[in-house]
Design a protein around this motif. Structure first.
Motif, short mmCIF file in Angstrom:
data_model
loop_
_atom_site.label_atom_id
_atom_site.label_comp_id
_atom_site.label_asym_id
_atom_site.label_seq_id
_atom_site.Cartn_x
_atom_site.Cartn_y
_atom_site.Cartn_z
N MET A 35 0.92 -1.29 0.03
CA MET A 35 0.02 0.09 0.21
C MET A 35 0.99 1.25 0.05
O MET A 35 1.96 1.44 0.44
CB MET A 35 -0.76 0.15 1.01
CG MET A 35 -1.96 -1.02 1.28
SD MET A 35 -3.08 -0.99 -0.28
CE MET A 35 -4.32 -2.43 0.11
N ARG A 36 0.33 2.19 -0.50
CA ARG A 36 1.18 3.55 -0.77
C ARG A 36 1.02 4.21 0.60
O ARG A 36 1.96 4.85 0.89
CB ARG A 36 0.68 4.34 -1.97
CG ARG A 36 1.32 5.51 -2.31
CD ARG A 36 0.70 6.41 -3.31
NE ARG A 36 -0.12 6.98 -3.11
CZ ARG A 36 -0.19 8.21 -2.46
NH1 ARG A 36 1.07 8.89 -2.40
NH2 ARG A 36 -1.36 9.18 -2.29
N GLY A 49 6.35 5.35 8.22
CA GLY A 49 6.91 5.75 9.55
C GLY A 49 5.69 5.71 10.49
O GLY A 49 4.71 5.13 10.58
N THR A 50 5.79 6.69 11.87
CA THR A 50 4.92 6.61 12.71
C THR A 50 4.42 8.25 12.97
O THR A 50 5.04 9.06 12.54
CB THR A 50 5.63 6.14 13.97
OG1 THR A 50 6.73 6.93 14.51
CG2 THR A 50 6.07 4.67 13.83
N LYS A 51 3.23 8.34 13.47
CA LYS A 51 2.96 9.54 13.99
C LYS A 51 2.29 9.27 15.28
O LYS A 51 1.66 7.98 15.36
CB LYS A 51 1.84 10.07 12.98
CG LYS A 51 2.30 10.57 11.62
CD LYS A 51 1.37 11.32 10.75
CE LYS A 51 2.00 11.79 9.74
NZ LYS A 51 0.98 12.62 8.84
N GLU A 52 2.19 10.38 16.07
CA GLU A 52 1.74 10.22 17.63
C GLU A 52 0.91 11.68 17.74
O GLU A 52 1.27 12.57 17.49
CB GLU A 52 2.82 10.16 18.38
CG GLU A 52 2.24 9.87 19.85
CD GLU A 52 3.63 9.39 20.77
OE1 GLU A 52 4.54 9.19 20.22
OE2 GLU A 52 3.15 9.03 21.87
N ASN A 53 -0.15 11.28 18.38
CA ASN A 53 -1.01 12.46 18.79
C ASN A 53 -1.79 12.09 20.10
O ASN A 53 -2.78 11.48 20.32
CB ASN A 53 -2.33 12.50 17.83
CG ASN A 53 -3.08 13.95 17.96
OD1 ASN A 53 -2.60 14.78 18.74
ND2 ASN A 53 -3.83 14.16 17.03
N LYS A 84 8.89 -0.88 5.24
CA LYS A 84 9.73 -1.75 4.42
C LYS A 84 8.70 -2.44 3.55
O LYS A 84 8.76 -2.03 2.21
CB LYS A 84 10.29 -2.82 5.39
CG LYS A 84 11.67 -2.42 6.04
CD LYS A 84 12.34 -3.54 6.82
CE LYS A 84 13.78 -2.86 7.33
NZ LYS A 84 14.15 -4.10 7.91
N GLU A 85 7.92 -3.29 3.74
CA GLU A 85 6.95 -4.10 2.84
C GLU A 85 5.83 -3.21 2.89
O GLU A 85 4.95 -3.62 1.84
CB GLU A 85 6.87 -5.39 3.28
CG GLU A 85 8.33 -6.20 3.50
CD GLU A 85 7.98 -7.78 3.52
OE1 GLU A 85 8.97 -8.33 3.51
OE2 GLU A 85 6.96 -8.11 3.62
N ARG A 86 5.36 -2.12 3.53
CA ARG A 86 4.27 -1.79 3.39
C ARG A 86 2.77 -2.56 3.44
O ARG A 86 1.96 -2.20 2.58
CB ARG A 86 4.15 -0.76 2.12
CG ARG A 86 5.41 0.17 2.20
CD ARG A 86 5.76 0.87 0.88
NE ARG A 86 4.69 2.06 0.98
CZ ARG A 86 5.18 3.03 1.66
NH1 ARG A 86 6.37 3.26 2.40
NH2 ARG A 86 4.48 4.16 1.77
N GLU A 144 -4.48 2.81 0.50
CA GLU A 144 -4.43 2.97 -0.94
C GLU A 144 -3.40 2.29 -1.26
O GLU A 144 -2.15 2.51 -1.20
CB GLU A 144 -4.37 4.56 -1.09
CG GLU A 144 -4.34 5.03 -2.49
CD GLU A 144 -3.47 6.50 -2.66
OE1 GLU A 144 -3.23 6.92 -1.58
OE2 GLU A 144 -3.31 6.47 -3.89
N SER A 145 -3.60 1.64 -2.37
CA SER A 145 -2.75 0.92 -3.09
C SER A 145 -1.91 1.67 -4.08
O SER A 145 -2.67 2.78 -4.54
CB SER A 145 -3.25 -0.31 -3.93
OG SER A 145 -3.99 -0.12 -4.80
N THR A 146 -0.85 1.42 -4.67
CA THR A 146 0.04 2.62 -5.16
C THR A 146 -0.38 2.93 -6.59
O THR A 146 -0.94 2.54 -7.22
CB THR A 146 1.27 1.77 -5.75
OG1 THR A 146 2.03 1.24 -4.62
CG2 THR A 146 2.14 2.74 -6.21
#
Lengths: 114, 110
Positions: free
Chosen positions: B29-30, B52-56, B66-68, B91-93
């Motif tokens: 996935m994209r 990556g990561t997000k924090e809230n 890596k492999e998504r 969403e796929s690429t």
């Protein structure tokens, strides 16, 4: 910020009649507009994806003849549910994107069919 | 077609505890987006990740860079107001089409 408004919020239509719902993007250009349906107790099914300068792409089980969509400019889209029947009831969501970005969703139009 | 497998389907947490939701993807996935659907049906966007990561606050999301092929949503110190149904959508690429998971119904209890 980016906002998407949908109206009406809720509507009831008689079986066999048609119902039009609208989607307005505010604060950004909606290059892509996706319409989804969430049937009772289910997840969101993509009905169709409309991208500016491209033909509207309908998913399997959904057709233009049943769910005609208009996307005349970068801030507005509408979809009609033609000949609505019980199985068409649910929450219809419009999501808009600038393209290559996240989607902002409206609050949905809840369709009841009687 | 592209499939998004979301787990668990339902979850009950005591206030103050931590947990994680997960979405596995059958293809690369994209991007991925996490939502909470409130009682009125509105979808509230929690995170959008291309990697990556997000924090809230007490929420943190990660997307396998890596492999998504999976994403997670961590809830720390669960509160009553966290109750609701959580969805991931991926969403796929290249096709701008988001496919939703089946949702996780979260109930936080005192």
């Amino acid at each position: 910020g980016a906002l998407v408004y949908q109206y009406p919020r809720r509507t009831i239509c008689k079986s066999g009649t048609s119902m039009r719902m609208e989607c307005q993007a505010v604060g950004f250009q909606a290059t892509s507009v996706a319409w989804y349906r969430q049937s009772p107790q289910k997840t969101f099914e993509l009905i169709a994806l409309s991208t500016v300068n491209s033909a509207i792409k309908y998913e399997q089980n959904f057709t233009q003849e049943k769910f005609p969509i208009s996307h005349p400019n970068l801030s507005f889209s509408s979809m009609t549910v033609l000949n609505a029947y019980l199985e068409d009831r649910g929450l219809y969501l419009c999501g808009a994107s600038r393209g290559n970005s996240d989607y902002t969703f409206g609050s949905g139009t809840r369709l009841l069919v009687i | 077609g592209d499939q998004v497998e979301q787990s668990p389907s339902a979850l009950s947490l005591h206030e103050g505890t931590d947990s994680a939701l997960r979405c596995n993807f059958t293809t690369t996935m994209r991007s991925v987006q996490w939502f909470r659907q409130n009682s009125r049906g509105s979808l509230i966007s929690l995170f959008y990740l291309a990697s990556g990561t997000k924090e809230n606050g007490r929420l943190k999301s990660a997307f396998d860079s890596k492999e998504r092929r999976y994403s997670t949503l961590h809830i720390r110190d669960a509160q009553l107001e966290d109750s609701g149904t959580y969805f991931c959508a991926a969403e796929s690429t290249g096709n701008y089409k988001y496919v939703f998971g089946a949702g996780t119904r979260l109930k936080v209890i005192a």
